[in-house]
Design a protein around this motif. Structure first.
Motif, mmCIF file in Angstrom:
data_model
loop_
_atom_site.group_PDB
_atom_site.id
_atom_site.type_symbol
_atom_site.label_atom_id
_atom_site.label_comp_id
_atom_site.label_asym_id
_atom_site.label_seq_id
_atom_site.Cartn_x
_atom_site.Cartn_y
_atom_site.Cartn_z
ATOM 1 N N TRP A 66 -17.622 -34.409 61.849
ATOM 2 C CA TRP A 66 -18.386 -35.213 62.918
ATOM 3 C C TRP A 66 -17.784 -35.464 64.118
ATOM 4 O O TRP A 66 -16.406 -36.142 63.923
ATOM 5 C CB TRP A 66 -19.240 -36.460 62.206
ATOM 6 C CG TRP A 66 -19.132 -37.564 63.000
ATOM 7 C CD1 TRP A 66 -19.446 -37.898 64.397
ATOM 8 C CD2 TRP A 66 -18.922 -39.057 62.277
ATOM 9 N NE1 TRP A 66 -19.577 -39.344 64.491
ATOM 10 C CE2 TRP A 66 -19.319 -39.641 63.241
ATOM 11 C CE3 TRP A 66 -18.893 -39.402 61.011
ATOM 12 C CZ2 TRP A 66 -19.219 -41.159 63.189
ATOM 13 C CZ3 TRP A 66 -18.637 -40.739 60.939
ATOM 14 C CH2 TRP A 66 -18.913 -41.599 61.895
ATOM 15 N N ALA A 84 -17.859 -36.680 68.384
ATOM 16 C CA ALA A 84 -18.850 -37.349 69.579
ATOM 17 C C ALA A 84 -17.861 -37.776 70.627
ATOM 18 O O ALA A 84 -16.896 -37.568 70.822
ATOM 19 C CB ALA A 84 -19.140 -38.839 68.749
ATOM 20 N N SER A 108 -18.751 -39.925 74.368
ATOM 21 C CA SER A 108 -19.310 -40.914 74.791
ATOM 22 C C SER A 108 -18.931 -41.086 76.333
ATOM 23 O O SER A 108 -17.953 -41.015 76.822
ATOM 24 C CB SER A 108 -18.974 -42.245 74.105
ATOM 25 O OG SER A 108 -19.483 -42.357 72.940
ATOM 26 N N THR A 112 -23.859 -41.328 73.747
ATOM 27 C CA THR A 112 -23.096 -40.892 72.942
ATOM 28 C C THR A 112 -23.680 -39.620 72.418
ATOM 29 O O THR A 112 -24.629 -39.485 72.016
ATOM 30 C CB THR A 112 -22.519 -41.472 71.843
ATOM 31 O OG1 THR A 112 -21.992 -42.807 72.303
ATOM 32 C CG2 THR A 112 -21.501 -41.190 70.699
ATOM 33 N N GLU A 113 -22.897 -38.477 72.463
ATOM 34 C CA GLU A 113 -23.285 -37.071 71.940
ATOM 35 C C GLU A 113 -22.541 -36.829 70.654
ATOM 36 O O GLU A 113 -21.163 -36.817 70.612
ATOM 37 C CB GLU A 113 -22.853 -36.024 72.943
ATOM 38 C CG GLU A 113 -23.743 -36.084 74.263
ATOM 39 C CD GLU A 113 -25.246 -35.718 74.527
ATOM 40 O OE1 GLU A 113 -25.693 -35.338 73.272
ATOM 41 O OE2 GLU A 113 -25.855 -35.665 75.356
ATOM 42 N N TYR A 114 -23.305 -36.472 69.531
ATOM 43 C CA TYR A 114 -22.811 -35.950 68.397
ATOM 44 C C TYR A 114 -23.073 -34.484 67.994
ATOM 45 O O TYR A 114 -24.099 -34.194 68.289
ATOM 46 C CB TYR A 114 -23.385 -37.132 67.332
ATOM 47 C CG TYR A 114 -22.978 -38.491 67.406
ATOM 48 C CD1 TYR A 114 -21.949 -38.872 66.529
ATOM 49 C CD2 TYR A 114 -23.964 -39.187 68.119
ATOM 50 C CE1 TYR A 114 -21.760 -40.473 66.780
ATOM 51 C CE2 TYR A 114 -23.683 -40.789 67.931
ATOM 52 C CZ TYR A 114 -22.426 -41.155 67.428
ATOM 53 O OH TYR A 114 -22.280 -42.457 67.464
ATOM 54 N N GLU A 133 -17.577 -44.632 68.638
ATOM 55 C CA GLU A 133 -16.788 -44.084 67.746
ATOM 56 C C GLU A 133 -15.429 -44.599 68.069
ATOM 57 O O GLU A 133 -14.449 -43.630 67.944
ATOM 58 C CB GLU A 133 -16.722 -42.522 68.145
ATOM 59 C CG GLU A 133 -18.382 -41.718 67.842
ATOM 60 C CD GLU A 133 -18.610 -42.208 66.227
ATOM 61 O OE1 GLU A 133 -17.695 -41.902 65.455
ATOM 62 O OE2 GLU A 133 -19.628 -42.850 66.258
#
Length: 326
Positions: free
Chosen positions: A181, A183, A185, A209-211, A241
């Motif tokens: 995972w 991320a 931001s 925030t892009e995950y 994160e």
């Protein structure tokens, strides 16, 4: 009765039927353009349009210089969405067809850096040329250099460029599926549709925030989260994160600053994948994806976070447990 369907749809439907009944198996080559032109007395444009329909539906995929082949559409597993899994950023458990074991989000392994920059309007920019090998693992000699690099990435610069975070290895879950995972931001003004979901004014500041989630190094889910700065500004949880509460879900992080999240609402829909989504998920642009709009609320009914989750509809199914009481 004469068939009134456009020729391109007749071609696409006939090919779909052959794939569904097993006449064309996974990996088999789709008849060439010239073969389809002869069989249906169709033009190049008509045949190409039929093949695009197949690709958009996930039935076929092109291989440069070789042709178009039947794609593997077998589901990889389910994403179990329960109250027990909602307090993780992934907000689900993976149940793969292969091992039938659930994998919760905290089990992470080394993965590639983020491939998308956060943009409130979803205008992501994949940067594949700069991705390291997905199997790369940190070595002892490079630990200090990597730590210094991660520290530089954590610091937002004076121009407000995004903060990028990548988690170190955390071992493998018992089920055998590793979940990676990453991320990115950045602070941004809330778009109108997000402001409406959060109950704030358009343009109010939020942290976006892009995950990107990978299961066994294969794309499984994209997510974009928005949190009002009015809720988190000046706290340890302003960037999801980073800090002492990184990797926690919305409930756990906001509880640390005295905000009690009591419920979440999910709206499930579907739509065609955008080109950036298709590149990140490994499918064709226009192919159907499942989209979940999830919003978290505190005890006063105030929306404290909202997010869009995107998964391939042909590869992953959403599973919900609905308990009955009384």
């Amino acid at each position: 009765m004469a068939d009134s369907r456009p020729v391109y749809l007749r071609i696409a439907d006939d090919l779909r039927r052959r794939i569904d009944d097993g006449s064309l198996t996974v990996g088999a080559r789709i008849p060439s353009r010239s073969e389809l032109k002869r069989a249906y007395a169709a033009s190049d444009q008509t045949v190409d349009r039929a093949v695009r329909v197949l690709k958009a539906a996930g039935y076929a995929e092109g291989q440069f210089g070789r042709g178009v082949f039947v794609a593997d559409r077998a589901p990889l597993g389910t994403l179990l969405r329960t109250t027990g899994a909602v307090d993780t950023p992934f907000a689900a458990e993976i149940r793969t067809v292969r091992d039938r074991h659930p994998v919760r989000a905290p089990h992470l392994t080394w993965g590639r850096p983020p491939t998308r920059d956060p943009r409130p309007n979803g205008d992501w920019r994949p940067d594949r040329d700069q991705r390291p090998d997905r199997d790369q693992r940190p070595d002892r000699d490079g630990d200090q250099d990597r730590e210094r690099e991660r520290e530089r990435n954590r610091r937002p610069d004076q121009d407000g460029h995004p903060i990028r975070d990548q988690h170190p290895p955390c071992g493998h879950p018992s089920g055998g599926t590793s979940l990676t995972w990453e991320a990115t931001s950045a602070e941004a003004p809330a778009p109108a549709r997000i402001a409406e979901r959060l109950g704030i004014a358009p343009g109010d500041p939020v942290v976006c925030t892009e995950y990107e989630y990978l299961a066994d190094r294969r794309p499984v889910q994209l997510a974009t989260s928005w949190e009002p700065l009015a809720v988190t500004a000046g706290t340890d949880v302003v960037h999801p994160e980073r800090g002492p509460y990184a990797r926690r879900g919305v409930r756990g992080r906001l509880a640390a600053i005295g905000v009690r999240v009591v419920r979440a609402r999910e709206l499930v829909g579907s739509r065609p994948a955008t080109t950036p989504e298709a590149e990140a998920l490994g499918c064709a642009a226009g192919q159907c994806v499942t989209v979940v709009e999830r919003t978290h609320f505190d005890g006063d009914g105030r929306a404290v976070e909202t997010s869009d989750l995107v998964v391939r509809a042909d590869r992953w199914r959403l599973e919900y447990v609905i308990p009955f009481t009384g």
